[in-house]
Design an enzyme around this catalytic site. Structure first.
Site, mmCIF file in Angstrom:
data_model
loop_
_atom_site.group_PDB
_atom_site.id
_atom_site.type_symbol
_atom_site.label_atom_id
_atom_site.label_comp_id
_atom_site.label_asym_id
_atom_site.label_seq_id
_atom_site.Cartn_x
_atom_site.Cartn_y
_atom_site.Cartn_z
ATOM 1 N N SER A 1 -4.863 0.894 -0.041
ATOM 2 C CA SER A 1 -4.135 -0.186 -0.701
ATOM 3 C C SER A 1 -4.021 0.085 -2.202
ATOM 4 O O SER A 1 -3.479 1.104 -2.598
ATOM 5 C CB SER A 1 -4.811 -1.529 -0.393
ATOM 6 O OG SER A 1 -3.988 -2.609 -0.766
ATOM 7 N N ASP B 1 2.956 -4.099 8.069
ATOM 8 C CA ASP B 1 2.500 -4.192 6.688
ATOM 9 C C ASP B 1 3.719 -4.358 5.781
ATOM 10 O O ASP B 1 4.655 -3.560 5.859
ATOM 11 C CB ASP B 1 1.744 -2.916 6.312
ATOM 12 C CG ASP B 1 1.173 -2.924 4.897
ATOM 13 O OD1 ASP B 1 1.352 -3.927 4.176
ATOM 14 O OD2 ASP B 1 0.546 -1.911 4.519
ATOM 15 N N HIS C 1 -1.815 -4.335 7.408
ATOM 16 C CA HIS C 1 -2.385 -3.853 6.153
ATOM 17 C C HIS C 1 -3.908 -3.999 6.194
ATOM 18 O O HIS C 1 -4.432 -5.027 6.611
ATOM 19 C CB HIS C 1 -1.823 -4.666 4.984
ATOM 20 C CG HIS C 1 -2.220 -4.136 3.647
ATOM 21 N ND1 HIS C 1 -1.579 -3.086 3.047
ATOM 22 C CD2 HIS C 1 -3.221 -4.497 2.791
ATOM 23 C CE1 HIS C 1 -2.148 -2.820 1.885
ATOM 24 N NE2 HIS C 1 -3.147 -3.653 1.710
#
Length: 315
Positions: A153, A251, A281
């Site tokens: 991320s 995501d 995600h």
């Protein structure tokens, strides 16, 4: 494919976010409250806390040694958390799994976070640790062959940016960049990527939450137009390290990661992009216990091993 049933069950059980402004202290405390006790963590040969002395100051690191050996490749790992969450402890399980599966030494970085530390504090911490590893290779029993940067991320943002910083500085020791569902474009205009619209709601990370969660970083001086903030905005990607980019089907950030991989490949960078079906995600950090997603660690192992095999054969 639909969202994996185990992920769907957990996403459906998530409470609604509390009303009002986001409080970093409250969210950090909640994260830390879910960290397993040390005795319940994946065992390794050694796990040691240390301090890396860098130009930006002393940076806490945690060094994961998978097994006894004369030397090791190294992954320098940057945890995710929208630049204000995450820590050495909350992502300890990711670093352990990486070390165990790949057989290399993993050095996790406790970089400074927003909003307490303004941009580019966290980024310079990450880059400084990579340079520290190279400078202290003998102490770390680094094999001087493999030096990868990895992140999930927002940690993927840092990994891509650090790879670019190193290239621009003429520091050519980084051999791989490993980006798990990376945040590569902090311009959150929904018109930019179909995944921001297709995966806007119902999958854990929601498009409407991107701006407020990243606001601590952006308000600290991080300009989304800056390629060190949004690596996908870098015009020239030639010469960057080989890349492994793992994205999640459900995501909002899926498409920017895949576009970055295509752009790398177009200029001759060895770029492997894999979309994990049924995933959302955060699947590496949150759902690595599901076999389909534990495969991300095995794929990372194979990516490192494949690149080394090509180097050894002279290709």
């Amino acid at each position: 494919m639909a969202l994996h049933p185990e992920i769907a069950r957990i996403v459906a059980s998530l409470p609604a976010p509390p009303p009002g402004p986001i409080d970093p202290a409250v969210l950090r405390a909640d994260e830390e409250s879910h960290v397993p006790a040390p005795d319940d963590r994946l065992p390794l040969h050694a796990v040691d806390d240390a301090v890396a002395a860098t130009p930006s100051g002393d940076v806490p690191v945690r060094i994961y040694t998978p097994a006894e050996a004369d030397s090791y490749g190294v992954i320098v790992y940057f945890h995710g958390g929208a630049f204000f969450l995450g820590s050495l402890d909350t992502h300890d399980h990711v670093a352990r799994a990486l070390a165990k599966e790949t057989g290399v030494k993993v050095i996790s970085v406790g970089y400074r976070r927003a909003p307490e530390a303004a941009f580019p504090a966290g980024l310079t911490d990450c880059y400084g640790v990579v340079r520290w590893v190279a400078e202290h290779g003998e102490d770390l029993t680094w094999d001087r062959t493999t030096l990868a940067v990895a992140g999930d991320s927002s940690g993927g943002t840092f990994a891509a940016a650090v790879a670019a910083m190193a290239h621009d500085d003429g520091f050519d020791r980084i051999t791989h960049q490993i980006l798990y569902y990376p945040s590569l474009d902090l311009d959150f205009d929904e018109a930019r990527y179909a995944s921001l619209r297709e995966n806007a709601t119902g999958y854990g990370l929601e498009t409407a939450g991107l701006k407020p969660f990243n606001a601590f970083y952006l308000d600290s001086g991080a300009d989304p137009a800056d390629p060190l903030v949004s690596p996908i905005k870098r015009e020239d990607l030639t010469g960057l390290p080989a890349a492994l980019i793992l994205t999640a089907e459900f995501d909002p950030l899926r498409d920017e990661g895949e576009l970055y991989g295509r752009r790398l490949a177009e200029v001759g960078v060895d770029a492997t992009v894999t979309r994990y079906s049924g995933a959302n995600h955060g699947f590496v950090a949150n759902f690595g216990w599901i076999p389909e997603y534990a495969a991300a660690f095995a794929q990372t192992r194979d990516f490192l091993a494949g690149a080394l095999a090509e180097k050894a054969s002279g290709r």
